[in-house]
Design an enzyme around this catalytic site. Structure first.
Site, PDB file in Angstrom:
ATOM      1  N   ASP A 170      -0.092   5.162   0.508  1.00  0.00           N
ATOM      2  CA  ASP A 170      -0.330   6.294   1.406  1.00  0.00           C
ATOM      3  C   ASP A 170      -0.200   5.870   2.870  1.00  0.00           C
ATOM      4  O   ASP A 170      -0.754   4.849   3.285  1.00  0.00           O
ATOM      5  CB  ASP A 170      -1.723   6.869   1.176  1.00  0.00           C
ATOM      6  CG  ASP A 170      -1.854   7.539  -0.178  1.00  0.00           C
ATOM      7  OD1 ASP A 170      -0.821   7.761  -0.837  1.00  0.00           O
ATOM      8  OD2 ASP A 170      -2.985   7.840  -0.602  1.00  0.00           O
ATOM      9  N   ASP A 211       0.872  -1.156   0.000  1.00  0.00           N
ATOM     10  CA  ASP A 211       0.000   0.000   0.000  1.00  0.00           C
ATOM     11  C   ASP A 211       0.919   1.218   0.000  1.00  0.00           C
ATOM     12  O   ASP A 211       2.092   1.111   0.379  1.00  0.00           O
ATOM     13  CB  ASP A 211      -0.895  -0.032   1.241  1.00  0.00           C
ATOM     14  CG  ASP A 211      -1.902   1.102   1.258  1.00  0.00           C
ATOM     15  OD1 ASP A 211      -2.260   1.591   0.173  1.00  0.00           O
ATOM     16  OD2 ASP A 211      -2.320   1.495   2.345  1.00  0.00           O
TER      17      ASP A 211
END
Length: 209
Positions: free
Chosen positions: A22, A20
């Site tokens: 952010d 992932d």
């Protein structure tokens, strides 16, 4: 939370590792940074928290936030040029070590491809290993929407990307490094490692170098 020795074994037995982006690979939430450039950060930040908790469907939350931000192409370019994302300490070394071991590294994000491609370039990764959302603009640069055909616009979209990667490359063990509730969708088919705060992530990265 797995032990550091288990984490080390997991990484080095993997065919591919997906991250992932952010608040994981980078410290920021890309959509909040874009909202800051467009001077609507407070309202959008609250929506982001709701989206990450899984309280609302991701696509609805994305559409709601973008309708408020309405970023122009120029504002997106200014964000990339003037507000560079900050890599999480240790991530560059970890990705480099994985690449040395011929482990493929992918960035899968509910954020925006233009930002994530910039991040992957800082990690010496190919743009073909990026899966993220695309913003759409009129010919004059005004915001017109987002590409609703991308799997990452939907709740469950990251899971679809993981399945696509396993089918395309025949990975036997694919690891996903995740944080938010929306990333639970990938487990299975991926083997998931969850990190809930910056300090845990930093320490684990250091142990693997």
């Amino acid at each position: 939370m797995v032990s550091h020795s288990e984490l080390r074994k997991l990484f080095y037995s993997a065919d591919a590792v997906c991250f992932d982006v952010d608040s994981m690979v980078i410290k920021e939430e890309g959509i909040d940074e874009l909202a800051n450039v467009c001077v609507v950060e407070d309202a959008v930040s609250e929506m982001t928290c709701r989206a990450m908790s899984g309280a609302v469907l991701f696509k609805a939350a994305l559409a709601e936030r973008l309708a408020l931000i309405r970023p122009s192409r120029e504002q997106v370019q200014r964000l990339i040029a003037e507000h560079l994302p900050h890599l999480t300490p240790g991530i560059r070394g970890l990705v480099s070590r994985l690449q040395e071991q011929n482990v493929q590294v992918f960035l899968i994000s509910g954020g925006f491809r233009s930002i994530v491609e910039h991040v992957t370039s800082k990690l010496n990764g190919p743009s073909t290993n990026v899966f993220a959302n695309r913003l759409k603009f009129y010919f004059n640069g005004e915001y017109t929407g987002f590409d609703e055909m991308q799997p990452t616009v939907e709740s469950g979209g990251k899971g679809k990307v993981i399945k696509l990667l396993k089918e395309k490359f025949h990975f036997k063990k694919l690891v996903m490094i995740r944080d938010g509730a929306t990333d639970m969708e990938v487990c299975p088919p991926a083997v998931c490692i969850k990190h809930t705060n910056f300090f845990q992530l930093y320490f684990c990265f250091r142990q693997l170098l």
